[in-house]
Design an enzyme around this catalytic site. Structure first.
Site, mmCIF file in Angstrom:
data_model
loop_
_atom_site.group_PDB
_atom_site.id
_atom_site.type_symbol
_atom_site.label_atom_id
_atom_site.label_comp_id
_atom_site.label_asym_id
_atom_site.label_seq_id
_atom_site.Cartn_x
_atom_site.Cartn_y
_atom_site.Cartn_z
ATOM 1 N N ASP A 144 -9.076 8.990 8.831
ATOM 2 C CA ASP A 144 -8.175 7.848 8.182
ATOM 3 C C ASP A 144 -7.377 8.703 7.012
ATOM 4 O OD1 ASP A 144 -8.536 6.161 10.160
ATOM 5 O OD2 ASP A 144 -10.372 5.515 8.951
ATOM 6 N N ASP A 178 -4.521 3.351 14.337
ATOM 7 C CA ASP A 178 -4.590 1.979 14.062
ATOM 8 C C ASP A 178 -3.450 1.075 13.694
ATOM 9 O OD1 ASP A 178 -7.342 2.653 13.731
ATOM 10 O OD2 ASP A 178 -7.154 3.370 11.525
#
Length: 205
Positions: A144, A178
């Site tokens: 991430d 995401d």
């Protein structure tokens, strides 16, 4: 929309997602941050589990999560194929393609990153290191890097319960995959009637 066009969307999202993850993994140490602006930062973190950092406890928790993701991607893939076969609406097929691409992007991390990268603790990771990766097959961590702390400050005293306390919004760090999943879900919610027209509406059209 044809399956070919849906596949192009999926491939483009996967390329952007994986290129960004490869760049972060091979250029940043874990926790390293680049401040783009006051409300946008590139912050390298790794997610061992589900959304919001949640994990399935136990020795086989990570493996079970990865296997669940693999099962889910098969289901989403069938949903996409079936929607195209039944001439589903463009908005529905587009949304499913986004969700599929996002889920697939994170699955790549979970399945392969543990064996193709070494760890990022205190140094920049290497791709295909001689000594082996930081994990095993199905035990990779999701990369991430997108961080949007839109507000970080003390809340006014007049706000009930939380007044006077430090508050940060938006706290989670996420990635392109995401974002694709969230975009697909939002499309289905906002354009629900167009995505899932009832039989009477289809006859009128």
């Amino acid at each position: 929309m044809s399956l070919k066009k849906a596949s192009i969307i999926i491939i483009l999202i996967l390329l952007i997602d994986q290129i960004s993850k490869f760049y972060i993994k091979t250029n940043f140490m874990l926790g390293e941050e680049v401040r783009v602006s006051n409300w946008f930062r590139i912050l390298f973190v790794e997610n061992e589990g589900m959304a919001w950092g949640a994990k399935i406890p136990g020795e086989y928790g990570k493996l079970l999560l990865t296997l669940f993701r693999l099962g889910a991607i098969v289901g989403i893939g069938y949903w996409l194929w079936d929607s195209v076969r039944n001439n589903g609406s463009r908005i529905l097929i587009t949304a499913i393609a986004f969700i599929f691409a996002g889920a697939f992007g994170n699955i790549i991390d979970s399945v392969f990153y543990g064996i193709i990268f070494d760890d990022s603790y205190g140094h920049v990771a290497s791709f295909m290191p001689e000594g082996g990766g930081y994990g095993t097959l199905f035990h990779g961590k999701v990369v991430d890097m997108l961080y949007f702390p839109l507000y970080d400050g003390i809340l006014p005293e007049w706000i009930p319960f939380w007044g006077g306390e430090n508050f940060r919004f938006f706290e989670p760090v996420f990635n392109v995959a995401d974002t694709a999943i969230s975009t697909g879900v939002v499309l289905l919610l906002l354009f629900n009637k167009r995505a899932f027209p009832n039989k009477d509406e289809e006859k009128n059209e």
